[in-house]
Design an enzyme around this catalytic site. Structure first.
Site, PDB file in Angstrom:
ATOM      1  N   LYS A 179     -10.921  -0.620  10.245  1.00  0.00           N
ATOM      2  CA  LYS A 179     -11.192  -1.813   9.426  1.00  0.00           C
ATOM      3  C   LYS A 179     -11.602  -2.995  10.307  1.00  0.00           C
ATOM      4  CE  LYS A 179      -7.607  -0.493   6.077  1.00  0.00           C
ATOM      5  NZ  LYS A 179      -8.303   0.169   4.991  1.00  0.00           N
TER       6      LYS A 179
ATOM      7  N   ASP B  28       3.021  -4.322   7.830  1.00  0.00           N
ATOM      8  CA  ASP B  28       1.781  -3.560   7.717  1.00  0.00           C
ATOM      9  C   ASP B  28       0.624  -4.542   7.892  1.00  0.00           C
ATOM     10  OD1 ASP B  28      -0.474  -2.252   6.927  1.00  0.00           O
ATOM     11  OD2 ASP B  28       0.281  -1.604   4.973  1.00  0.00           O
TER      12      ASP B  28
ATOM     13  N   HIS C 283       0.873  -1.180   0.000  1.00  0.00           N
ATOM     14  CA  HIS C 283       0.000   0.000   0.000  1.00  0.00           C
ATOM     15  C   HIS C 283       0.910   1.231   0.000  1.00  0.00           C
ATOM     16  CE1 HIS C 283      -2.764   2.942   1.884  1.00  0.00           C
ATOM     17  NE2 HIS C 283      -3.744   2.152   1.507  1.00  0.00           N
TER      18      HIS C 283
ATOM     19  N   CYS D 230      -4.690   2.442  -3.725  1.00  0.00           N
ATOM     20  CA  CYS D 230      -3.446   2.969  -3.120  1.00  0.00           C
ATOM     21  C   CYS D 230      -2.303   1.975  -3.301  1.00  0.00           C
ATOM     22  CB  CYS D 230      -3.622   3.288  -1.639  1.00  0.00           C
ATOM     23  SG  CYS D 230      -4.874   4.501  -1.328  1.00  0.00           S
TER      24      CYS D 230
ATOM     25  N   GLN E 155      -4.624  -5.016   6.871  1.00  0.00           N
ATOM     26  CA  GLN E 155      -5.641  -5.924   6.306  1.00  0.00           C
ATOM     27  C   GLN E 155      -5.604  -7.296   6.974  1.00  0.00           C
ATOM     28  OE1 GLN E 155      -7.986  -5.137   4.228  1.00  0.00           O
ATOM     29  NE2 GLN E 155      -7.276  -3.185   3.388  1.00  0.00           N
TER      30      GLN E 155
HETATM   31  C1  PLP Z   1      -2.543  -2.700   3.403  1.00  0.00           C
HETATM   32  C2  PLP Z   1      -2.935  -1.354   3.930  1.00  0.00           C
HETATM   33  N1  PLP Z   1      -2.029  -0.615   4.580  1.00  0.00           N
HETATM   34  C3  PLP Z   1      -2.328   0.588   5.083  1.00  0.00           C
HETATM   35  C4  PLP Z   1      -3.585   1.134   4.952  1.00  0.00           C
HETATM   36  C5  PLP Z   1      -3.853   2.488   5.521  1.00  0.00           C
HETATM   37  O1  PLP Z   1      -4.669   2.395   6.643  1.00  0.00           O
HETATM   38  P1  PLP Z   1      -5.268   3.708   7.332  1.00  0.00           P
HETATM   39  O2  PLP Z   1      -6.545   4.010   6.598  1.00  0.00           O
HETATM   40  O3  PLP Z   1      -5.533   3.340   8.736  1.00  0.00           O
HETATM   41  O4  PLP Z   1      -4.260   4.769   7.195  1.00  0.00           O
HETATM   42  C6  PLP Z   1      -4.571   0.416   4.276  1.00  0.00           C
HETATM   43  C7  PLP Z   1      -5.916   0.992   4.084  1.00  0.00           C
HETATM   44  O5  PLP Z   1      -6.577   0.787   3.100  1.00  0.00           O
HETATM   45  C8  PLP Z   1      -4.234  -0.863   3.752  1.00  0.00           C
HETATM   46  O6  PLP Z   1      -5.137  -1.591   3.083  1.00  0.00           O
END
Ligand code: PLP
Length: 405
Positions: free
Chosen positions: A223, A197, A120, A363, A200
């Site tokens: 989420k 990260d 992401h 993203c 998800q």
């Molecule tokens: C894999 C991943 N990392 C990071 C994020 C960013 O999360 P946040 O909305 O809490 O900044 C997302 C959100 O879609 C994501 O899917």
């Protein structure tokens, strides 16, 4: 797990959108909140609202207890020591915290940061910024044609120049679940730290940061049934102890003079200013709610509904599904394209039928380039989705195809 019964806990699901019953399949972007969370946040605002770690009065004490209880619940959920758990506003902020407060002080010219082609933007751009300031270089572990990370290529990329391996636990586009523990073991052999990260992953499966043996693990509340505005970063306490703060301000200090300060203990050293308090209380309630359903049941339900969706989608003509086709090895989401119909058109037509999916680059622009597309459609599932939601998706896609001939 009875998804039909669980649905009843989510008032937002009971509405018509464009004259159709809402079918919400955009949980990868954000999930909904059950009444247990909505009610607890409301109760907190009405009865306990106060700032934390400051006030001797009763409301201040109650707010502090609830805020710290949420941290303990999260620590238990992740099997982590609670002094390593920092509250942030999002997973994005958590990843920026590591790249800024660790990266800028530990990277030097010629060092390498390994990311993956499926990251992401939060876990790409934050490292680009740190590399720009330090002269370090970013390299990417490739994704193969099945949407799996190429482990042989990873081993080749690893060297004594590698200082960071930043990898997503679960891809938000492909659903791929990455083998973090094995990757962390290889990264540690060359002395690199591992930043994972988990945005998800945490909402969908039991996560144990000790077993994964990563050094940092980022996640986000919205989420996983909690309000927006609360994220978290777990960091190995021995690393956090030796890190510079991210932001300066109230609560992150022990003492302040005009020209210098001493810092508070971890995790408070990294929580400058008033934190997201009612959001943390909401996260605590969300963790209770999900624990009550049970993590094995959540995972089984998602595997089952993803398998059903993969089967039903595969029967549609002219469909391309991205990522693993085996529900057992992926998280509860399916990305796809239909012929050459632009995903934004698909998303808009589906919305006209009450079906909410995500259409876009998610993203993850480098991954889109790798897949040779500008965008995809993504249906992402959660505890309240049922087979009839998948049926509604497929029916809407069929009428979309008819419309485009
Ligand atoms: C894999 C991943 N990392 C990071 C994020 C960013 O999360 P946040 O909305 O809490 O900044 C997302 C959100 O879609 C994501 O899917």
């Amino acid at each position: 797990m009875d998804a039909e019964a669980i649905r009843k806990d989510f008032p937002v699901l009971f509405q018509q959108v464009n004259g159709y019953p809402l079918v919400y399949l955009d949980n990868g972007a954000t999930s909904h909140r059950p009444l247990a969370v909505i009610d607890e946040v409301k109760r907190f605002e009405e009865e306990d609202n106060s700032n934390v770690h400051r006030s001797v009065h009763t409301l201040g004490q109650r707010a502090t207890v609830l805020f710290e209880e949420a941290r303990t619940k999260l620590a238990t959920l992740l099997n982590a020591p609670s002094n390593g758990l920092i509250f942030t506003k999002s997973a994005t902020e958590s990843l920026n915290l590591v790249a800024y407060a660790w990266g800028r002080h530990h990277l030097t010219a010629g060092d390498e940061v390994l990311i993956t082609e499926m990251e992401h933007h939060s876990n790409i751009v934050s490292w680009q910024l740190a590399c720009k300031d330090t002269g370090a270089i970013i390299r990417a572990i490739p994704v193969d044609e099945n949407g799996i990370l190429d482990q042989a290529a990873y081993e080749k990329l690893l060297s004594n120049k590698t200082k960071v391996v930043a990898v997503t636990h679960v891809s938000n586009v492909l659903g791929t679940i990455n083998p973090i523990a094995e990757m962390a073991a290889k990264a540690h052999e060359v002395g690199a730290i591992v930043v994972c990260d988990g945005a998800q992953a945490v909402p969908h499966m039991a996560v144990d940061v000790k077993a994964l043996d990563c050094d940092f693990y980022a996640g986000t509340g919205h989420k996983m049934c909690a309000p927006t505005g609360i994220g978290f970063l777990w960091g190995r306490p021995s690393i956090l102890e030796n890190m510079e703060p991210f932001h300066g301000g109230g609560d992150m200090i022990l003492d302040v003079w005009i020209d210098h300060s001493t810092y508070n203990d971890i995790p408070y050293k990294f929580e400058a200013g008033t934190p997201p308090i009612s959001q943390a209380v909401g996260l605590g309630a969300a963790i209770d709610y999900l624990n009550h359903i049970g993590w094995d049941a959540i995972r089984e339900h998602e595997v089952e509904i993803t398998r059903y969706a993969l089967d039903r989608l595969a029967a549609l003509p002219d469909i391309t599904v991205y990522g693993p086709k085996d529900a057992e090895i992926k998280a509860g989401l399916v990305s796809f394209n239909i012929g050459d119909i632009h995903p934004h058109d698909v998303g808009t037509i589906l919305d006209g039928k009450g079906v909410a999916i995500r259409a876009g680059h998610h993203c993850a622009k480098p991954l889109m380039r790798k897949l040779g597309v500008g965008a995809t459609n993504r249906a992402s599932f959660y505890i309240y989705n049922t087979h009839s939601d998948v049926d509604a998706l497929v029916d809407a896609l069929e009428s979309c195809r008819e419309m485009f001939g």
